[in-house]
Write an enzyme that holds these catalytic residues in place. Structure first.
Site, PDB file in Angstrom:
ATOM      1  N   HIS A  83       0.842  -1.196   0.000  1.00 13.44           N
ATOM      2  CA  HIS A  83       0.000   0.000   0.000  1.00 13.44           C
ATOM      3  C   HIS A  83       0.881   1.251   0.000  1.00 13.44           C
ATOM      4  O   HIS A  83       1.934   1.274   0.643  1.00 13.44           O
ATOM      5  CB  HIS A  83      -0.929  -0.004   1.221  1.00 13.44           C
ATOM      6  CG  HIS A  83      -1.986   1.052   1.118  1.00 13.44           C
ATOM      7  ND1 HIS A  83      -1.731   2.362   1.419  1.00 13.44           N
ATOM      8  CD2 HIS A  83      -3.285   0.990   0.705  1.00 13.44           C
ATOM      9  CE1 HIS A  83      -2.837   3.070   1.205  1.00 13.44           C
ATOM     10  NE2 HIS A  83      -3.794   2.257   0.774  1.00 13.44           N
ATOM     11  N   GLU A 149      -4.003   2.361  -7.448  1.00 11.45           N
ATOM     12  CA  GLU A 149      -4.390   3.490  -6.606  1.00 11.45           C
ATOM     13  C   GLU A 149      -3.450   4.663  -6.841  1.00 11.45           C
ATOM     14  O   GLU A 149      -2.368   4.722  -6.239  1.00 11.45           O
ATOM     15  CB  GLU A 149      -4.313   3.105  -5.126  1.00 11.45           C
ATOM     16  CG  GLU A 149      -5.164   1.918  -4.741  1.00 11.45           C
ATOM     17  CD  GLU A 149      -5.402   1.882  -3.234  1.00 11.45           C
ATOM     18  OE1 GLU A 149      -6.543   2.078  -2.823  1.00 11.45           O
ATOM     19  OE2 GLU A 149      -4.426   1.686  -2.480  1.00 11.45           O
ATOM     20  N   GLY A 155      -7.645   9.443  -0.386  1.00 10.51           N
ATOM     21  CA  GLY A 155      -8.023  10.359   0.690  1.00 10.51           C
ATOM     22  C   GLY A 155      -8.290  11.787   0.229  1.00 10.51           C
ATOM     23  O   GLY A 155      -8.433  12.687   1.051  1.00 10.51           O
ATOM     24  N   SER A 191     -10.422   7.350  -3.084  1.00  9.00           N
ATOM     25  CA  SER A 191     -11.622   8.164  -2.865  1.00  9.00           C
ATOM     26  C   SER A 191     -12.893   7.585  -3.476  1.00  9.00           C
ATOM     27  O   SER A 191     -13.760   8.323  -3.938  1.00  9.00           O
ATOM     28  CB  SER A 191     -11.395   9.600  -3.357  1.00  9.00           C
ATOM     29  OG  SER A 191     -10.441  10.228  -2.517  1.00  9.00           O
ATOM     30  N   GLY A 211     -11.067   3.113   1.291  1.00  7.03           N
ATOM     31  CA  GLY A 211     -10.539   3.488   2.599  1.00  7.03           C
ATOM     32  C   GLY A 211     -11.578   4.228   3.415  1.00  7.03           C
ATOM     33  O   GLY A 211     -12.430   3.631   4.069  1.00  7.03           O
ATOM     34  N   GLY A 212     -11.539   5.560   3.360  1.00  6.29           N
ATOM     35  CA  GLY A 212     -12.391   6.410   4.200  1.00  6.29           C
ATOM     36  C   GLY A 212     -13.851   5.980   4.270  1.00  6.29           C
ATOM     37  O   GLY A 212     -14.417   5.865   5.370  1.00  6.29           O
TER      38      GLY A 212
HETATM   39  P1  PGA Z   1      -9.490   6.219   0.304  1.00  7.37           P
HETATM   40  O1  PGA Z   1      -8.324   5.152   0.538  1.00  7.37           O
HETATM   41  O2  PGA Z   1     -10.689   5.452  -0.178  1.00  7.37           O
HETATM   42  O3  PGA Z   1      -9.714   6.851   1.638  1.00  7.37           O
HETATM   43  O4  PGA Z   1      -9.015   7.174  -0.734  1.00  7.37           O
HETATM   44  C1  PGA Z   1      -8.088   4.130  -0.386  1.00  7.37           C
HETATM   45  C2  PGA Z   1      -6.852   3.372  -0.003  1.00  7.37           C
HETATM   46  O5  PGA Z   1      -5.904   3.974   0.522  1.00  7.37           O
HETATM   47  O6  PGA Z   1      -6.793   2.148  -0.188  1.00  7.37           O
END
Ligand code: PGA
Length: 230
Positions: A83, A149, A155, A191, A211-212
């Site tokens: 990651h 990603e 984020g 995101s 993530g979030g």
């Molecule tokens: P995010 O994170 O959805 O908050 O952008 C994704 C990730 O880091 O795997």
């Protein structure tokens, strides 16, 4: 059906877990990657569970690390490797990513390799190098998934466009066809949320790493609903 992978990172407190677990949607396309100390709470509940990282070392005198065989032995089925937050904050290099992947393959885990360029970098140059080194001496991609990603999208609140996602997905597929004569499952992360997933679901990727938005069980249910209906 597309995959929904939920990366909690270092979030949620012990008291948040029971509501989250009680309302967790059922499905063999949805995998949760809790903070590692919370993994046991999710096991044995008909939920697919992954770990956010794995040691590059074998079991033994390695303080604070968790080995691939240990994860497998308690029923963890997936692992995230490489990651961008680990690459950035812990200087995790592609060589270490390669060692971790080998350990995870030997343990029989399913591996989500995270790749993606930073802002201003040439994306194809970066992901080519990341893939080449990460997969060095790995002959079978049976248990491998790729999560693309772009670091600047993580984020940020804004995902990249469907066209950009499709372009990179095609590029990654071609890369694997040349090297392995087959393609892995390719996911997008950065995101993704319960609103934009309605658009993102039309892309060529086979799922999302979230993530979030994965921290809210209401949003998770909404995202799972969108995926199920498409
Ligand atoms: P995010 O994170 O959805 O908050 O952008 C994704 C990730 O880091 O795997």
């Amino acid at each position: 059906m597309k995959y929904l992978l939920l990366n909690h990172k270092m979030n949620l407190l012990g008291q948040d877990l029971s509501k989250y677990i009680e309302n967790f949607p059922k499905g063999n396309n949805i995998v949760v990657f809790p903070t590692s100390i919370y993994i046991p709470y999710f096991l044995g509940k008909n939920i697919l569970v992954g770990c956010q990282d794995v040691s590059s070392k074998d079991m033994g005198s390695v303080t604070s690390e968790v080995s691939a065989n240990q994860l497998k032995s308690i029923g963890v089925e997936y692992v995230l490797i490489g990651h961008s937050e680990r690459r950035e904050a812990y200087q995790e290099e592609d060589k270490e990513v390669n060692d971790k992947i080998k350990r995870a393959i030997n343990a029989g885990l399913k591996i989500v390799i995270c790749i993606g360029e930073k802002n201003g970098e040439d994306k194809f140059e970066v992901i080519n190098k990341q893939l080449e080194t990460a997969l060095e001496n790995i002959t079978s991609i049976n248990n491998i998934l790729i999560a693309y990603e772009p670091v600047s999208a993580i984020g940020s609140g804004t995902a990249i466009t469907n066209e950009e996602i499709n372009e990179v997905t095609e590029w990654i597929k071609n890369w694997f066809m040349e090297k392995y004569q087959e393609t892995p499952t390719i996911l997008y992360g950065g995101s993704v949320n319960d609103i934009n997933i309605e658009e993102l679901v039309n892309t060529k990727v086979e799922g999302f790493l979230v993530g979030g938005a994965s921290l809210s069980i209401e949003k998770v249910n909404k995202m799972q609903e969108v995926i199920t209906n498409n």
